[in-house]
Design a protein around this motif. Sequence first.
Motif: not given
Length: 216
Positions: A86, A90, A94, A129, A132-133, A136, A145, A148, A152
């Motif tokens: 992660r 991430e 990011f 999610w 965070h998504s 990103y 993605l 990821l 997650h």
Amino acid sequence: MARIERRTTTSIVADELRNRILNGDIKEGAQVRQEAVAHELGVSRIPVREALRLLEAEGLITLVSHKGAEVTRLEPSEIEELFEIRTMLEVWLFEHSIPAITQEDFAEAQEALDAMRHAPVKEWGPLNWQFHSSLYRAANKPTTLKLLKRVHDNADRYVRLQLTLSKDAQERAHQQHQAMIDAAHMKDTYLAGRLLSDHINNVKGQIIATVAAMRE
């Protein structure tokens, strides 16, 4: 015109089992019997078998010869590895996303964060999610993605466990998430990446300690 989502019986069964695993309704190490699932959901064994294969590919189910399916039990070292993955994915996403994040992305992330503050733990997974998504997505790395998302989902049940057992975990997570949004607003790529890395590592440490204590 909005597209009509057509879901197969297999995907419906997989979603139901996935939600039960992530919510902790089916515990790690528990057997998942095809006949029982088929009877409860009113379907044949074929879509159940296919759903279990999908969940095996996601790492949530382990298919054991002559024993059937059981919920995957991760060792602390495996949980640690998930969070290390992660961190790598991430922070990279990011940092690549920050120059292109739109106001709509920020609004979606803030909406998820505000909802998480009052949501029960069982609803945290999808909201986390979404948060965070949203931050990103502007990196325009759909394959990363998608990968990821699987990581997650595999870690989510342990995150929920930690949130359930720790009284201040939700507020601490909220503050860390808000700081990440603020850093991204300022276009401070270095600070945002460091805050995200610290956040993931803090959660990792708390979860590993919790799981180790429960299994003693």
